[in-house]
Design a protein around this motif. Sequence first.
Motif, PDB file in Angstrom:
ATOM      1  N   GLU A 195      17.760  38.186  55.517  1.00 49.60           N
ATOM      2  CA  GLU A 195      18.831  37.303  55.995  1.00 49.60           C
ATOM      3  C   GLU A 195      19.921  37.122  54.954  1.00 49.60           C
ATOM      4  O   GLU A 195      21.093  36.944  55.281  1.00 49.60           O
TER       5      GLU A 195
ATOM      6  N   LYS B 186      22.110  38.323  63.280  1.00 53.19           N
ATOM      7  CA  LYS B 186      21.393  37.307  62.511  1.00 53.19           C
ATOM      8  C   LYS B 186      20.419  36.548  63.404  1.00 53.19           C
ATOM      9  O   LYS B 186      19.283  36.251  63.002  1.00 53.19           O
TER      10      LYS B 186
ATOM     11  N   ASN C  87      17.485  38.857  64.211  1.00 51.30           N
ATOM     12  CA  ASN C  87      16.630  39.030  63.036  1.00 51.30           C
ATOM     13  C   ASN C  87      15.756  37.805  62.801  1.00 51.30           C
ATOM     14  O   ASN C  87      14.574  37.929  62.468  1.00 51.30           O
ATOM     15  N   SER C  88      16.295  36.594  62.969  1.00 54.02           N
ATOM     16  CA  SER C  88      15.505  35.373  62.787  1.00 54.02           C
ATOM     17  C   SER C  88      14.436  35.250  63.868  1.00 54.02           C
ATOM     18  O   SER C  88      13.322  34.783  63.610  1.00 54.02           O
TER      19      SER C  88
END
Length: 307
Positions: free
Chosen positions: A170, A218, A221-222
């Motif tokens: 991240e 993002k 990905n989280s």
Amino acid sequence: MMKMNTGTTPSLSVGGGGVSGNEWESRPGGMVVQRRTDQTSDAPRVIRVRVKYLSVYHEININSQSSFGELKKVLSGQTGLHHEDMKILYKDKERDSKMFLDLCGVKDRSKLVLKEDPMAQEKRLLEKRRNAVVEKAMKSIADISLEVDRLAGQVSAFETVINKGGKVEEKSLVNLIEMLMNQLLRLDAITADGDVKLKRKMQVKRVQTYVETLDVLKVKNSTKKVDINKSVRHKPQTQTQYQQRDLLSFVDEEEVEEPRRDSGASSSGTPAVVTNDWEKMFDSTSAAKAVEPVKPVPPRFKWEFFD
């Protein structure tokens, strides 16, 4: 009365007296005109003019059909002035740079006056400054465009990895977003009009698109990170459940084997005697317990189970 012969050189008679005039010539359009002599020929010739600047006279050899602008360029090399900052006077009248010398009556040995034009000089300097600002803005936009191209390669690489199921740190995504935002601030600091403004607007839209793409990546990905943590948390619980279940089964087997051993010993030995003496009964049970072997403690190992 004008009488024309069939020859190539018609003659001109005045008052019928047969006095021959100048020769005539035919133009390409078919019109017959008087042939010009050497004095009235259109062939350009070089003239010498005297130009006064301050207290100095400059003699310039120039074509008679040249313009005043060309004369200014020749004088620029001798006086050091810019040709756009000059003002030439002939017969106390300012002559425009697009006007021609012969049409204004400038002849050989004519005198002209050169002066410096402060208004033209100021206008030229303002135009030069404006052009310098535009060139600087164009150069800045070009540099920003190259930097955005380099960052766009990283955006596409992260997008490929995440779409294929991979995971990216991240921190890398956050740093890339910050670098793109810095380029956006540089674009906002550029003030320009016309084509430069359009190019700046195009780059701003481009950077905003990349930032939005990174925000979406993002979030993806989280989400994948949370799924991985959940799977890691559930896996040790299943292992402990397997360990407890196997440990219970191991203890049950031991308990089952012990009664079998007791029954075998009783069957092979003497039969049990029934008595009402409770003290003897308690003494025999305590003796049996003393003689009874100690149960082995099952080993508590951490078992590894392979899926």
